[in-house]
Write an enzyme that holds these catalytic residues in place. Structure first.
Site, PDB file in Angstrom:
ATOM      1  N   GLY A  92       0.797  -1.224   0.000  1.00 59.09           N
ATOM      2  CA  GLY A  92       0.000   0.000   0.000  1.00 59.09           C
ATOM      3  C   GLY A  92       0.830   1.274   0.000  1.00 59.09           C
ATOM      4  O   GLY A  92       0.323   2.339   0.360  1.00 59.09           O
ATOM      5  N   SER A  94       2.251   4.517  -1.337  1.00 60.95           N
ATOM      6  CA  SER A  94       1.882   5.432  -2.417  1.00 60.95           C
ATOM      7  C   SER A  94       2.931   6.511  -2.651  1.00 60.95           C
ATOM      8  O   SER A  94       2.967   7.099  -3.728  1.00 60.95           O
ATOM      9  CB  SER A  94       0.522   6.076  -2.128  1.00 60.95           C
ATOM     10  OG  SER A  94       0.571   6.836  -0.939  1.00 60.95           O
ATOM     11  N   HIS A  99       9.031   6.100   4.587  1.00 64.62           N
ATOM     12  CA  HIS A  99       8.410   6.883   5.661  1.00 64.62           C
ATOM     13  C   HIS A  99       7.793   5.948   6.676  1.00 64.62           C
ATOM     14  O   HIS A  99       7.195   4.928   6.318  1.00 64.62           O
ATOM     15  CB  HIS A  99       7.349   7.850   5.118  1.00 64.62           C
ATOM     16  CG  HIS A  99       6.350   7.218   4.192  1.00 64.62           C
ATOM     17  ND1 HIS A  99       6.637   6.948   2.864  1.00 64.62           N
ATOM     18  CD2 HIS A  99       5.089   6.776   4.393  1.00 64.62           C
ATOM     19  CE1 HIS A  99       5.589   6.392   2.292  1.00 64.62           C
ATOM     20  NE2 HIS A  99       4.630   6.260   3.199  1.00 64.62           N
TER      21      HIS A  99
HETATM   22  P1  5GP Z   1       1.854   5.479   2.023  1.00 62.96           P
HETATM   23  O1  5GP Z   1       0.508   5.190   1.417  1.00 62.96           O
HETATM   24  O2  5GP Z   1       2.885   5.685   0.931  1.00 62.96           O
HETATM   25  O3  5GP Z   1       2.299   4.525   3.079  1.00 62.96           O
HETATM   26  O4  5GP Z   1       1.689   6.852   2.794  1.00 62.96           O
HETATM   27  C1  5GP Z   1       1.822   8.078   2.195  1.00 62.96           C
HETATM   28  C2  5GP Z   1       1.156   9.073   3.109  1.00 62.96           C
HETATM   29  O5  5GP Z   1       1.554  10.354   2.703  1.00 62.96           O
HETATM   30  C3  5GP Z   1      -0.366   9.038   3.069  1.00 62.96           C
HETATM   31  O6  5GP Z   1      -0.879   8.743   4.364  1.00 62.96           O
HETATM   32  C4  5GP Z   1      -0.745  10.427   2.568  1.00 62.96           C
HETATM   33  O7  5GP Z   1      -1.894  10.938   3.206  1.00 62.96           O
HETATM   34  C5  5GP Z   1       0.495  11.246   2.901  1.00 62.96           C
HETATM   35  N1  5GP Z   1       0.723  12.354   1.992  1.00 62.96           N
HETATM   36  C6  5GP Z   1       0.636  12.335   0.628  1.00 62.96           C
HETATM   37  N2  5GP Z   1       0.950  13.537   0.136  1.00 62.96           N
HETATM   38  C7  5GP Z   1       1.251  14.337   1.201  1.00 62.96           C
HETATM   39  C8  5GP Z   1       1.660  15.703   1.312  1.00 62.96           C
HETATM   40  O8  5GP Z   1       1.811  16.429   0.329  1.00 62.96           O
HETATM   41  N3  5GP Z   1       1.856  16.184   2.565  1.00 62.96           N
HETATM   42  C9  5GP Z   1       1.707  15.398   3.675  1.00 62.96           C
HETATM   43  N4  5GP Z   1       1.927  15.982   4.871  1.00 62.96           N
HETATM   44  N5  5GP Z   1       1.320  14.118   3.602  1.00 62.96           N
HETATM   45  C10 5GP Z   1       1.107  13.575   2.379  1.00 62.96           C
END
Ligand code: 5GP
Ligand code: ZN
Length: 113
Positions: A92, A94, A99
């Protein structure tokens, strides 16, 4: 190649920063999935944990300690919290910059969906 979280780390793109040190920066998730939802990233670009090598061992330890410090400082340590590394398509992920999600402030379900 441009990277959203590298741009947040270098302050090209704004974020609500919670804490920062030499190696990591922590900021509120833009779309929080819990009352406390912070992302902790290494300032160095790694695509995911799959991209890490033995040379990154100290950085990864530092990242985990930064995540637990965020949990302490935001007051979710006593209630409990979760540190998550979504990795790759099935994980999952994105945003392709490693992170750690720090989620707390409510009871979290297990297993995840
Ligand atoms: P992943 O799905 O990759 O584990 O988590 C990516 C996270 O980054 C998501 O929870 C999403 O809401 C957050 N996210 C995406 N774009 C941005 C952004 O521009 N600023 C911040 N603060 N969070 C972001
Ligand atoms: Zn990056």
């Amino acid at each position: 190649m441009s990277c959203l979280f590298c741009d947040i780390a270098t302050k090209k793109i704004p974020a609500k920063v919670v804490r920062e040190d030499e190696y990591t920066i922590a900021f509120h998730d833009i779309n929080p999935a819990a009352p406390t939802h912070v992302l902790v990233i290494p300032k160095k670009h790694l695509t995911s944990i799959s991209d890490a090598t033995e040379a990154d061992a100290a950085l990864l330890g530092h990242l985990m300690l930064a995540a637990k410090t965020v949990a302490q400082e935001l007051g979710v340590q006593d209630g409990g919290y979760r540190i998550v590394l979504n990795t790759g398509t099935n994980g999952g992920q994105s945003v392709l910059h490693l992170h750690a999600h720090v989620l707390g402030g409510r009871a979290l379900a297990w297993p995840p969906g």
